[in-house]
Scaffold this active site. Structure first.
Site, PDB file in Angstrom:
ATOM      1  N   GLY A  31       0.802  -1.222   0.000  1.00 44.83           N
ATOM      2  CA  GLY A  31       0.000   0.000   0.000  1.00 44.83           C
ATOM      3  C   GLY A  31       0.829   1.263   0.000  1.00 44.83           C
ATOM      4  O   GLY A  31       1.848   1.384  -0.685  1.00 44.83           O
ATOM      5  N   VAL A  32       0.394   2.227   0.806  1.00 42.95           N
ATOM      6  CA  VAL A  32       1.064   3.526   0.929  1.00 42.95           C
ATOM      7  C   VAL A  32       2.518   3.344   1.364  1.00 42.95           C
ATOM      8  O   VAL A  32       3.420   4.000   0.852  1.00 42.95           O
ATOM      9  CB  VAL A  32       0.291   4.419   1.927  1.00 42.95           C
ATOM     10  CG1 VAL A  32       1.150   5.474   2.564  1.00 42.95           C
ATOM     11  CG2 VAL A  32      -0.879   5.079   1.234  1.00 42.95           C
ATOM     12  N   ASP A  33       2.749   2.458   2.305  1.00 44.61           N
ATOM     13  CA  ASP A  33       4.094   2.216   2.831  1.00 44.61           C
ATOM     14  C   ASP A  33       5.048   1.814   1.711  1.00 44.61           C
ATOM     15  O   ASP A  33       6.129   2.393   1.555  1.00 44.61           O
ATOM     16  CB  ASP A  33       4.010   1.131   3.905  1.00 44.61           C
ATOM     17  CG  ASP A  33       5.280   0.989   4.729  1.00 44.61           C
ATOM     18  OD1 ASP A  33       6.158   1.854   4.664  1.00 44.61           O
ATOM     19  OD2 ASP A  33       5.371  -0.020   5.457  1.00 44.61           O
ATOM     20  N   SER A 116      -4.477   3.142   8.782  1.00 51.16           N
ATOM     21  CA  SER A 116      -5.118   1.884   9.211  1.00 51.16           C
ATOM     22  C   SER A 116      -6.340   1.484   8.393  1.00 51.16           C
ATOM     23  O   SER A 116      -6.981   0.483   8.704  1.00 51.16           O
ATOM     24  CB  SER A 116      -5.479   1.905  10.707  1.00 51.16           C
ATOM     25  OG  SER A 116      -4.322   1.835  11.504  1.00 51.16           O
ATOM     26  N   TYR A 120      -5.083  -2.890   7.290  1.00 45.09           N
ATOM     27  CA  TYR A 120      -5.290  -2.995   8.743  1.00 45.09           C
ATOM     28  C   TYR A 120      -6.771  -3.002   9.106  1.00 45.09           C
ATOM     29  O   TYR A 120      -7.126  -3.119  10.265  1.00 45.09           O
ATOM     30  CB  TYR A 120      -4.563  -1.879   9.478  1.00 45.09           C
ATOM     31  CG  TYR A 120      -3.058  -2.091   9.580  1.00 45.09           C
ATOM     32  CD1 TYR A 120      -2.379  -3.041   8.821  1.00 45.09           C
ATOM     33  CD2 TYR A 120      -2.306  -1.316  10.450  1.00 45.09           C
ATOM     34  CE1 TYR A 120      -1.014  -3.221   8.929  1.00 45.09           C
ATOM     35  CE2 TYR A 120      -0.940  -1.493  10.567  1.00 45.09           C
ATOM     36  CZ  TYR A 120      -0.297  -2.451   9.810  1.00 45.09           C
ATOM     37  OH  TYR A 120       1.056  -2.632   9.930  1.00 45.09           O
TER      38      TYR A 120
END
Length: 167
Positions: A31-33, A116, A120
Site C-alpha cells: 500500500g502507501v508504505d 489503518s 489494517y
C-alpha cells in the site's frame, strides 16, 4: 485552521511532510508504505533500519530523500480486531504523535493518508472521525499548519467531506 481533502498520490506532493502508514518494522510493506519506500529510494530503508522499529500508536520521522516532501513521518496505526483491543485510542495516539513531530520539526504543511484503513481493516467511518477530531483539536493551537487528507479511494474522501461538513 486549514484541512483540505484531496484524491491523489501522496508521494508526489510538495509539502513539508508526508505521513507514511507504516508497519512496526518501518522497513516497507504494501500500500502507501510500499509506494513511499519505492518513491523515496533506498536511502529511506537504510535510515529506517537505524530507528529500531516503532510501536503501534507512535511515530518516527526521517528525511524525505527522493520525494518532494522534506520529511516522512512514519506512523504505525493499529490493526482492527473488532474494537476490543484499544484500537480507537491507538489510532488517536498515532495522529497525535504525527502532529507533535510536525510541531517539533516546524512543519507548515503535512499530508496524511487514511491510516489503518487499508490492510489494517479499521472501519473507514470511525477512522475518518478520529482523524478529523484529533487534527481539529491540534489546529486550535497550531493555527499555521495546513493539513491535507490524501485519499486513495473516493469512498474515503466522501466520508471525510461528510464528517467535516458536520463539525
Amino acid at each position: 485552521m486549514s484541512i483540505e481533502i484531496i484524491n491523489g498520490d501522496i508521494t508526489a506532493l510538495e509539502v513539508d511532510a508526508i505521513v507514511n502508514a507504516a508497519n512496526r518494522s518501518l522497513c516497507g510493506g504494501g500500500g502507501v508504505d510500499g509506494a513511499i519506500h519505492r518513491a523515496a529510494g533506498p536511502e529511506l530503508l537504510a535510515e529506517c533500519r537505524t530507528l529500531g522499529g516503532c510501536d503501534t500508536g507512535a511515530a518516527k520521522i526521517t528525511q524525505g530523500y527522493q520525494l518532494a516532501a522534506k520529511y516522512i513521518i512514519h506512523a504505525v496505526g493499529p490493526v482492527w480486531y473488532g474494537g476490543n483491543k484499544n484500537e480507537e485510542e491507538l489510532l488517536r495516539a498515532c495522529y497525535r504523535a504525527c502532529l507533535e513531530l510536525a510541531k517539533d520539526y516546524q512543519v507548515e504543511t503535512i499530508a496524511f493518508p487514511a491510516i489503518s484503513c487499508g490492510s489494517y481493516r479499521f472501519p473507514i467511518e470511525k477512522a475518518c472521525e478520529i482523524a478529523i477530531e484529533v487534527i481539529k483539536d491540534h489546529l486550535l493551537e497550531e493555527r499555521n499548519l495546513k493539513v491535507l487528507l490524501v485519499c486513495f479511494e473516493d469512498k474515503i474522501s466522501r466520508t471525510y467531506s461528510r464528517i467535516l461538513d458536520k463539525k
